[in-house]
Write a protein that holds these residues in place. Structure first.
Motif, PDB file in Angstrom:
ATOM      1  N   VAL A   5       0.836  -1.198   0.000  1.00  0.00           N
ATOM      2  CA  VAL A   5       0.000   0.000   0.000  1.00  0.00           C
ATOM      3  C   VAL A   5       0.878   1.258   0.000  1.00  0.00           C
ATOM      4  O   VAL A   5       0.588   2.242  -0.676  1.00  0.00           O
ATOM      5  CB  VAL A   5      -0.944  -0.015   1.219  1.00  0.00           C
ATOM      6  CG1 VAL A   5      -1.628   1.332   1.388  1.00  0.00           C
ATOM      7  CG2 VAL A   5      -1.967  -1.116   1.074  1.00  0.00           C
ATOM      8  N   ALA A  34       1.295   4.198  -2.754  1.00  0.00           N
ATOM      9  CA  ALA A  34       1.197   5.626  -2.460  1.00  0.00           C
ATOM     10  C   ALA A  34       2.409   6.372  -3.013  1.00  0.00           C
ATOM     11  O   ALA A  34       2.298   7.487  -3.509  1.00  0.00           O
ATOM     12  CB  ALA A  34       1.090   5.845  -0.950  1.00  0.00           C
ATOM     13  N   ARG A  64      -3.479  10.587   5.447  1.00  0.00           N
ATOM     14  CA  ARG A  64      -4.598   9.998   4.703  1.00  0.00           C
ATOM     15  C   ARG A  64      -4.619   8.479   4.750  1.00  0.00           C
ATOM     16  O   ARG A  64      -5.654   7.857   4.532  1.00  0.00           O
ATOM     17  CB  ARG A  64      -4.531  10.465   3.235  1.00  0.00           C
ATOM     18  CG  ARG A  64      -4.987  11.882   3.026  1.00  0.00           C
ATOM     19  CD  ARG A  64      -6.489  12.008   3.136  1.00  0.00           C
ATOM     20  NE  ARG A  64      -7.175  11.703   1.881  1.00  0.00           N
ATOM     21  CZ  ARG A  64      -8.339  11.090   1.819  1.00  0.00           C
ATOM     22  NH1 ARG A  64      -8.923  10.681   2.928  1.00  0.00           N
ATOM     23  NH2 ARG A  64      -8.920  10.862   0.659  1.00  0.00           N
ATOM     24  N   ILE A  65      -3.457   7.860   4.971  1.00  0.00           N
ATOM     25  CA  ILE A  65      -3.402   6.401   4.870  1.00  0.00           C
ATOM     26  C   ILE A  65      -3.021   5.753   6.200  1.00  0.00           C
ATOM     27  O   ILE A  65      -3.762   4.929   6.728  1.00  0.00           O
ATOM     28  CB  ILE A  65      -2.431   5.977   3.748  1.00  0.00           C
ATOM     29  CG1 ILE A  65      -2.970   6.468   2.416  1.00  0.00           C
ATOM     30  CG2 ILE A  65      -2.277   4.468   3.727  1.00  0.00           C
ATOM     31  CD1 ILE A  65      -2.000   6.407   1.293  1.00  0.00           C
ATOM     32  N   PRO A  74      -5.576   6.712   9.345  1.00  0.00           N
ATOM     33  CA  PRO A  74      -6.870   6.030   9.223  1.00  0.00           C
ATOM     34  C   PRO A  74      -6.758   4.515   9.366  1.00  0.00           C
ATOM     35  O   PRO A  74      -7.622   3.884   9.973  1.00  0.00           O
ATOM     36  CB  PRO A  74      -7.335   6.409   7.813  1.00  0.00           C
ATOM     37  CG  PRO A  74      -6.644   7.680   7.504  1.00  0.00           C
ATOM     38  CD  PRO A  74      -5.317   7.607   8.202  1.00  0.00           C
ATOM     39  N   MET A  75      -5.674   3.934   8.848  1.00  0.00           N
ATOM     40  CA  MET A  75      -5.548   2.480   8.958  1.00  0.00           C
ATOM     41  C   MET A  75      -5.228   2.057  10.389  1.00  0.00           C
ATOM     42  O   MET A  75      -5.496   0.922  10.780  1.00  0.00           O
ATOM     43  CB  MET A  75      -4.468   1.964   8.005  1.00  0.00           C
ATOM     44  CG  MET A  75      -4.943   1.888   6.576  1.00  0.00           C
ATOM     45  SD  MET A  75      -4.049   0.655   5.607  1.00  0.00           S
ATOM     46  CE  MET A  75      -2.558   1.510   5.231  1.00  0.00           C
ATOM     47  N   ALA A 110     -17.547  -0.691   8.682  1.00  0.00           N
ATOM     48  CA  ALA A 110     -17.334   0.151   7.513  1.00  0.00           C
ATOM     49  C   ALA A 110     -16.214  -0.419   6.648  1.00  0.00           C
ATOM     50  O   ALA A 110     -16.216  -0.272   5.429  1.00  0.00           O
ATOM     51  CB  ALA A 110     -16.995   1.569   7.955  1.00  0.00           C
ATOM     52  N   GLN A 111     -15.254  -1.097   7.288  1.00  0.00           N
ATOM     53  CA  GLN A 111     -14.152  -1.656   6.517  1.00  0.00           C
ATOM     54  C   GLN A 111     -14.414  -3.097   6.117  1.00  0.00           C
ATOM     55  O   GLN A 111     -13.528  -3.752   5.581  1.00  0.00           O
ATOM     56  CB  GLN A 111     -12.867  -1.584   7.336  1.00  0.00           C
ATOM     57  CG  GLN A 111     -12.519  -0.156   7.674  1.00  0.00           C
ATOM     58  CD  GLN A 111     -11.072  -0.005   8.042  1.00  0.00           C
ATOM     59  OE1 GLN A 111     -10.356  -0.972   8.145  1.00  0.00           O
ATOM     60  NE2 GLN A 111     -10.651   1.215   8.231  1.00  0.00           N
ATOM     61  N   ALA A 171      -2.902  -3.751  -3.649  1.00  0.00           N
ATOM     62  CA  ALA A 171      -2.442  -2.645  -2.813  1.00  0.00           C
ATOM     63  C   ALA A 171      -3.417  -1.475  -2.810  1.00  0.00           C
ATOM     64  O   ALA A 171      -3.026  -0.316  -2.911  1.00  0.00           O
ATOM     65  CB  ALA A 171      -1.054  -2.174  -3.261  1.00  0.00           C
ATOM     66  N   TYR A 187      -6.052   1.159  -1.045  1.00  0.00           N
ATOM     67  CA  TYR A 187      -6.082   1.775   0.276  1.00  0.00           C
ATOM     68  C   TYR A 187      -7.340   1.281   0.993  1.00  0.00           C
ATOM     69  O   TYR A 187      -8.451   1.621   0.589  1.00  0.00           O
ATOM     70  CB  TYR A 187      -6.087   3.297   0.148  1.00  0.00           C
ATOM     71  CG  TYR A 187      -4.960   3.800  -0.731  1.00  0.00           C
ATOM     72  CD1 TYR A 187      -3.634   3.527  -0.409  1.00  0.00           C
ATOM     73  CD2 TYR A 187      -5.216   4.515  -1.885  1.00  0.00           C
ATOM     74  CE1 TYR A 187      -2.604   3.954  -1.216  1.00  0.00           C
ATOM     75  CE2 TYR A 187      -4.182   4.956  -2.697  1.00  0.00           C
ATOM     76  CZ  TYR A 187      -2.879   4.667  -2.356  1.00  0.00           C
ATOM     77  OH  TYR A 187      -1.852   5.079  -3.153  1.00  0.00           O
TER      78      TYR A 187
END
Lengths: 324, 366
Positions: free
Chosen positions: A215, A219, A232-233, A236-237, A320-321, B89, B91
């Protein structure tokens, strides 16, 4: 001995099962399952359920130490609760708790998160990572009572190391009276932050380590800068992980007695008391068993509400995930 | 739009004697708008090559140029490459739409514009109905499309796909192959596609670069790879079922050259135009490669004959394994061929289909 009975469609048997009736039944006696489940249940009953029920019972009675041993206590309804909720001492301690939660616990989680992310994103060498990790985690290895003693020395107004350092750096011109009313709670918070920041740090760091590297490569290819990636990543994760760190520090705050006891004993003039400390004082020191029980039940109720809210939030995030 | 040129690119992981030489002196040119596949078995260095092109891996030595610009020291975002990952990959905390639009978001494209472009792309990739979903609830095929879309949205100079179909089932793969080919024909972008699956590579790519043991073996279109493989590795790797290799010895008879199989009664004629190559080589022993599809069942005066040991029925064709002497041959035959194990079978072949390799180096001689 009974024969174990094989039922059902043979095609549904697991691989290891040959489908034959066993000559020796797997379960020797009907008491085996009962004992296996019963033992933990008994332990739970003895050390959790019974004391809780006992406490709730006495929170409704005017029990004191002599009454406890002579059996001389009477039902007084919710008088104990009224006393607790109505007392200024308890209301002040709630404000202290709020102060402690929003500065101590929150600061620990924020600091821990920042440190963890800096360690992961900035420090590239494995050796340095390990060294820093150990250094950050060291304070957590100390028992809080030792931490309390340590910080009492460090914060001693006249010749403590902290005041001396601040003076030498020119940040203050006179000694800070760390254990005066209004400041003593902050001293406890400082010691606690030093003691416990490592926990959220460890939780967030391990959370960050387990995030999928692909990931982050995506990015990078997409052209996101490091700050953008974190905001942003990564954050939140790590939301759930950070929430867990919060829950742990919040629940700990409700049973927070040791540092208060060692550093200030709630003083001066009860200015650094937390609800649990009052419960401890009233019950163990002053033998007002009934009132202390009411304190404990109220604290339990407050923490239960907060943790439930947290869990609700977690559930929403995970749904939500698509994780739950 | 730009071409990609790799010159003498090396990648060594680690250092000293424990270092792993993952890519060795790689020279490769991908033309502007070309669809190039990097094909090779696991561990052949193709993914390392691709990561160097993208900029995720430092280049140990050599140069990579994009449209004439040396990109060795540029970050991925400065190279203007887009990549679809083997693991997608995506998000996980973003919706599909946010995922698609993220490359635009980091470039400061306004929200309206991002939304419009994401929707356009979703239509192209047929994922409009999942725009508000989050990746963990999507199927493999859907995730794959989203990952493709995210790579496509910002119109990169070079578009790179890393084993993107390795997690798809056969049916979905077929669909995606079609979609990818269509996309490339519409967009005419430079695309580099890494795979270990020759079917994908041959179906999609204008040219295929075959890699093995950290080195490039051959670059060419399917005809070149199929009919003129540069060495035994390519001959073996490309084509399904694999090529049969037979050790042979050269015999000259009445001006013509024959190659006789060692340990079996098979004789290969060598056409006159190839004889000079054998003469130039000078050796007496060679290895002959025959593709199973180039053997034709024939009852009258067969070039080779043997006993059937296995008849594998694969639906639209059958694979026969035939033993003659010490040699086991494979032949691709129509499914209606009713030959059972133990039956006698004869085959003919066109001498032009015989590939002759140097036994030692494995290099194609003629």
């Amino acid at each position: 001995m009974r024969q174990a009975i094989v039922r059902g469609d043979p095609s549904t048997y697991p691989d290891w099962f040959d489908g034959k009736r066993r000559q020796r039944p797997l379960i020797v006696s009907r008491w085996v399952p009962i004992a296996m489940v019963g033992l933990p249940v008994a332990v739970l009953l003895a050390i959790v359920i019974y004391p809780t029920v006992w406490m709730f019972y006495h929170s409704l009675r005017d029990t004191n130490i002599t009454g406890l041993f002579t059996g001389n206590h009477a039902y007084i309804g919710f008088a104990n609760y009224a006393t607790v909720l109505g007392s200024e001492r308890f209301q002040d301690s709630l404000i202290h708790l709020l102060q402690y939660l929003s500065f101590g616990a929150v600061l620990q989680v924020i600091l821990g998160t920042v440190l963890a992310l800096i360690l992961y994103e900035v420090v590239r060498s494995n050796l340095w990572r390990t060294v820093i990790l150990i250094l950050v985690v060291l304070p957590m290895m100390l028992p809080p009572s030792i931490v309390g003693v340590l910080w009492r020395f460090l914060l001693t107004p006249s010749n403590g190391a902290v005041n001396q350092a601040l003076l030498d750096l020119g940040l203050i011109s006179a000694h800070i009276e760390w254990f005066n009313a209004g400041i003593s709670l902050w001293s406890i918070i400082i010691a606690d932050v030093w003691n416990w920041t490592a926990l959220p740090f460890l939780i967030v760091y391990s959370g960050r380590v387990s995030l999928p590297p692909a990931v982050y490569e995506a990015a990078r290819v997409d052209g996101a800068g490091q700050w953008k990636v974190v905001r942003r990543i990564t954050l939140p994760m790590l939301k759930e992980v950070i929430a867990i760190a919060f829950i742990l520090r919040f629940t700990d705050a409700f049973k927070f007695v040791d540092l208060v006891y060692v550093m200030t004993s709630g003083g001066p003039a009860q200015s650094s008391e937390l609800p649990t400390y009052i419960a401890f004082q009233r019950g163990i020191r002053e033998f007002a068993i009934g009132e202390a029980a009411a304190y404990a039940i109220i604290i339990f109720a407050i923490s239960a509400v907060i943790v439930t809210l947290f869990l609700q939030y977690m559930k929403r995030v995970m749904r939500a995930q698509g994780l739950a | 739009m730009s071409n990609v040129i790799l010159s003498k690119v090396n990648k060594i992981y680690g250092a000293g004697r424990t270092g792993v030489h993952a890519v060795r002196d790689l020279d490769l040119t991908v033309n502007d708008g070309e669809f190039m596949a990097l094909l090779g078995p696991s561990g052949c260095g193709k993914t390392s090559t691709l990561r160097m092109i993208v900029g995720l891996e430092a280049i140990t030595s050599g140069d990579i140029h994009f449209g004439g610009v040396r990109v060795n020291d540029l970050e991925p975002r400065e190279r203007n490459v887009a990549m679809a990952f083997e693991t997608y990959a995506l998000y996980p905390n973003f919706t599909v739409e946010e995922n698609l639009a993220f490359p635009l978001e980091v470039r400061g494209v306004p929200a309206d514009e991002r939304r419009r472009r994401a929707r356009e792309l979703a239509e192209l990739l047929r994922i409009t109905e999942i725009l508000t979903a989050r990746p963990p609830v999507l199927s493999g095929g859907q995730q794959q499309r989203v990952s493709l879309g995210r790579a496509l949205i910002r119109e990169p100079a070079v578009f790179i796909l890393d084993e993107v179909m390795s997690h798809l089932d056969a049916h979905l793969k077929f669909q995606m192959l079609f979609d990818l080919k269509r996309l490339h024909q519409e967009l005419r972008r430079t695309m580099i596609y890494v795979t270990h699956d020759q079917v994908e590579a041959l179906a999609l790519a204008d040219r295929v670069a075959v890699m093995s043991n950290a080195a490039l073996q051959q670059v060419g279109d399917r005809n070149a790879l199929y009919n003129r493989p540069t060495n035994m590795f390519v001959a073996d790797f490309i084509g399904e079922p694999p090529t049969t290799f037979i050790a042979v010895e050269r015999c000259d008879r009445a001006g013509a050259i024959e190659l006789r199989a060692i340990g079996a009664d098979i004789v290969f004629d060598v056409a006159a135009e190839r004889a000079s190559a054998l003469d130039a080589h000078g050796g007496r022993r060679f290895t002959v490669g025959i593709r199973p599809q180039n053997l034709y069942p024939c009852d009258h005066d067969p070039r080779m004959a043997g006993k059937v040991v296995i008849n594998e029925y694969l639906g639209e064709r059958s694979i026969l394994s035939i033993v003659t002497g010490d040699v086991t041959l494979r032949a691709l035959v129509p499914p209606e061929t009713r030959l059972a194990p133990g039956d006698h079978a004869g085959f003919s072949l066109d001498p032009r289909d015989v590939m002759i390799f140097d036994t030692e180096s494995g290099v194609l001689v003629a």
